[in-house]
Every structure is written in structure tokens, then in C-alpha cells.
Design a protein around this motif. Structure first.
Motif, PDB file in Angstrom:
ATOM      1  N   LYS A   3       0.847  -1.178   0.000  1.00  0.00           N
ATOM      2  CA  LYS A   3       0.000   0.000   0.000  1.00  0.00           C
ATOM      3  C   LYS A   3       0.887   1.234   0.000  1.00  0.00           C
ATOM      4  CE  LYS A   3      -4.038  -2.019   2.211  1.00  0.00           C
ATOM      5  NZ  LYS A   3      -4.984  -1.935   3.340  1.00  0.00           N
ATOM      6  N   LEU A   4       0.458   2.226  -0.746  1.00  0.00           N
ATOM      7  CA  LEU A   4       1.318   3.393  -0.941  1.00  0.00           C
ATOM      8  C   LEU A   4       1.274   4.347   0.238  1.00  0.00           C
ATOM      9  CD1 LEU A   4       3.193   5.027  -2.698  1.00  0.00           C
ATOM     10  CD2 LEU A   4       1.224   6.064  -3.778  1.00  0.00           C
ATOM     11  N   THR A   6      -1.174   4.215   3.004  1.00  0.00           N
ATOM     12  CA  THR A   6      -2.235   3.744   3.880  1.00  0.00           C
ATOM     13  C   THR A   6      -2.314   4.578   5.152  1.00  0.00           C
ATOM     14  OG1 THR A   6      -1.899   1.508   3.080  1.00  0.00           O
ATOM     15  CG2 THR A   6      -3.105   1.747   5.138  1.00  0.00           C
ATOM     16  N   LEU A   9      -4.001   9.115   3.530  1.00  0.00           N
ATOM     17  CA  LEU A   9      -4.697   9.770   2.430  1.00  0.00           C
ATOM     18  C   LEU A   9      -5.932  10.489   2.950  1.00  0.00           C
ATOM     19  CD1 LEU A   9      -4.471   7.075  -0.365  1.00  0.00           C
ATOM     20  CD2 LEU A   9      -3.332   9.268  -0.303  1.00  0.00           C
ATOM     21  N   TYR A  42      -7.489   9.979  -8.130  1.00  0.00           N
ATOM     22  CA  TYR A  42      -6.915   9.228  -7.017  1.00  0.00           C
ATOM     23  C   TYR A  42      -7.694   9.530  -5.741  1.00  0.00           C
ATOM     24  CZ  TYR A  42      -3.214   6.502  -4.826  1.00  0.00           C
ATOM     25  OH  TYR A  42      -2.511   5.506  -4.194  1.00  0.00           O
ATOM     26  N   SER A  46      -9.861   6.878  -3.623  1.00  0.00           N
ATOM     27  CA  SER A  46      -9.508   6.632  -2.225  1.00  0.00           C
ATOM     28  C   SER A  46     -10.709   6.850  -1.320  1.00  0.00           C
ATOM     29  CB  SER A  46      -8.356   7.550  -1.809  1.00  0.00           C
ATOM     30  OG  SER A  46      -7.998   7.335  -0.459  1.00  0.00           O
ATOM     31  N   CYS A  53      -7.231   1.477   0.234  1.00  0.00           N
ATOM     32  CA  CYS A  53      -7.032   0.552  -0.898  1.00  0.00           C
ATOM     33  C   CYS A  53      -6.047   1.128  -1.907  1.00  0.00           C
ATOM     34  CB  CYS A  53      -8.369   0.254  -1.571  1.00  0.00           C
ATOM     35  SG  CYS A  53      -9.260   1.733  -2.096  1.00  0.00           S
ATOM     36  N   ASP A  54      -4.979   1.659  -1.397  1.00  0.00           N
ATOM     37  CA  ASP A  54      -4.012   2.336  -2.266  1.00  0.00           C
ATOM     38  C   ASP A  54      -3.381   1.405  -3.302  1.00  0.00           C
ATOM     39  OD1 ASP A  54      -4.090   4.981  -0.908  1.00  0.00           O
ATOM     40  OD2 ASP A  54      -3.370   3.795   0.768  1.00  0.00           O
ATOM     41  N   ILE A  57      -5.789   1.025  -6.091  1.00  0.00           N
ATOM     42  CA  ILE A  57      -5.853   2.251  -6.893  1.00  0.00           C
ATOM     43  C   ILE A  57      -4.647   2.353  -7.812  1.00  0.00           C
ATOM     44  CG2 ILE A  57      -5.896   4.778  -6.821  1.00  0.00           C
ATOM     45  CD1 ILE A  57      -7.304   4.581  -4.118  1.00  0.00           C
ATOM     46  N   MET A  58      -3.461   2.039  -7.275  1.00  0.00           N
ATOM     47  CA  MET A  58      -2.248   2.099  -8.088  1.00  0.00           C
ATOM     48  C   MET A  58      -2.353   1.158  -9.284  1.00  0.00           C
ATOM     49  SD  MET A  58       0.018   4.286  -6.892  1.00  0.00           S
ATOM     50  CE  MET A  58       1.658   3.735  -7.337  1.00  0.00           C
ATOM     51  N   ALA A  75      -0.870  10.495  -5.340  1.00  0.00           N
ATOM     52  CA  ALA A  75      -1.123  10.004  -3.990  1.00  0.00           C
ATOM     53  C   ALA A  75      -0.460  10.904  -2.951  1.00  0.00           C
ATOM     54  CB  ALA A  75      -0.609   8.577  -3.853  1.00  0.00           C
TER      55      ALA A  75
END
Length: 223
Positions: A3-4, A6, A9, A42, A46, A53-54, A57-58, A75
Motif C-alpha cells: 500500500k502506498l 495507507t 490519504l 486518485y 480513495s 485501498c491504495d 488504486i495504483m 497520492a
């Protein structure tokens, strides 16, 4: 892919969105096609999934043709817009698998520039997270900031002038497609150490001179 961003965001700002908006917001490809920016898409995605749920999404961003660098920048921009600390954003960006440290720093630097976060704080956050200073400067330079701005930011972050210059040069070499630029110092060192062992002076061979004997005197000529 991990996750980028988490937990950091901006999701709370979208809690009043209707269910229909949430469903529409999760359709990344459709939103991008409708003219929504990558950052807006994005943020909407989100919000639709509650901000957790990054990785999904990515993946959807890349499936829609968005580069991972642009998706990461988006992000990070959403995170900065939520008031997230630069150190947290940097740590999250650096944790993304398959992304180099320089590219992660570049993404955060680009997002920082668009959100009023200083470039020097980005470089400081990168080095604090274990990124070598030269790589942190390289990433900051790759974000599109001019050399003077990057130099000033690097110096403010405690990076030496020599390292700052090397980082900027490395970014320029990478942008130009020069994959050997980072090996210049090593090459120079190797060249300087070639044949440094003392050489044995050439041996001079001296051939002794034998005196030529006098000619023999015949008996008739003896006195």
C-alpha cells in the motif's frame, strides 16, 4: 505492491459523498477519460474505498495508462492536501516495491511543490529515511525544479555543495539516458590507480672492454 499511503490519504473529507458518487468515484478509467486529473481521480477512488485501498488504486491507475510516477505524485499530493507530514509521505513513497529511491523522492518533491511544501524539507525527509544525500538531491532535481532551487534546498537541508552538484549532475545524466554517469568517480579512481606500483629501473648491461694486445714483433725487427 505494498500500500502506498495507507492511513494518511484524505478520506475524511469525502465521508459525506453519496453512495452513487462513491461508485462513480471508484471508476478511475472513466473519471480520467471525463477530464478528471490524476490527483482528483486518485482522491475520488480513495474516498470511495475509505482510504485503505491504495495498492488497488495504483494497479487501476496503471491499467488506465497512468505511469507509476504520476500515480505516486498524485497520492502524495492527496496526502499533503490532508495535512500529512512530509516524513510520513516520504516513508510511504519509499516503501513502494519496484520504485527506486530517486524516483520516490522525485514523486514526493513534485507533490510538495504543488502543495506549498518546501523542497528542503523533502530532501531532509529523504535523508532521514536513509536515502543517500546524493540520491535525495538527484530525486529533487528529477522533479523538475531548476538547478538553483535544488542547490539552495540541498544546502538548507545540510547537504554539502559538492554532493549537491553531483546529485544534480546525476539527474541530468539519467534524464539524458546516460547510464554510466554514476560510475564516473569509480572510473576516475581506477584510472588514477593504474600502474601506481613502482617499476624496476632497467638493468644496464656493461660489457667489459678487453685491451687489444700489441702486435707481435718479428725476430728480424728486434733491436
Amino acid at each position: 505492491m505494498r500500500k502506498l499511503l495507507t492511513g494518511i490519504l484524505l478520506a475524511a473529507a469525502f465521508t459525506t459523498a453519496s453512495a452513487e458518487d462513491a461508485v462513480n468515484g471508484s471508476d478511475i478509467a472513466a473519471n480520467l477519460a471525463s477530464g478528471m486529473s490524476v490527483q482528483e481521480a486518485y482522491a475520488a477512488a480513495s474516498a470511495a474505498c475509505g482510504g485503505g485501498c491504495d495498492a488497488y488504486i495504483m494497479a487501476q491507475m496503471q491499467a488506465a495508462g497512468v505511469s507509476i510516477a504520476d500515480a505516486m505524485t498524485a497520492a502524495a499530493s492527496v496526502a499533503f492536501a490532508s495535512g500529512a507530514d512530509v516524513n510520513a509521505v516520504m516513508a510511504a513513497a519509499l516503501s513502494v516495491e519496484g520504485v527506486s529511491q530517486a524516483d520516490a523522492v522525485a514523486a514526493v518533491a513534485s507533490a510538495a511543490s504543488a502543495n506549498g511544501v518546501s523542497l528542503s524539507s523533502v530532501i531532509s525527509a529523504a535523508t532521514a529515511a536513509g536515502v543517500p544525500s546524493i540520491v535525495a538531491v538527484q530525486g529533487a532535481s528529477a522533479s523538475g525544479a531548476d538547478a538553483a532551487t535544488v542547490t539552495a534546498a540541498a544546502l538548507a537541508a545540510g547537504v554539502s555543495p559538492d554532493v549537491a552538484s553531483a546529485g544534480i549532475a546525476s539527474a541530468a545524466a539519467t534524464a539524458a539516458g546516460n547510464t554510466t554517469g554514476n560510475n564516473t568517480a569509480a572510473t576516475t579512481t581506477n584510472n588514477n590507480t593504474t600502474n601506481t606500483q613502482p617499476t624496476t629501473p632497467p638493468q644496464v648491461v656493461v660489457i667489459p672492454t678487453v685491451p687489444t694486445p700489441p702486435p707481435a714483433i718479428s725476430p728480424a725487427n728486434r733491436g
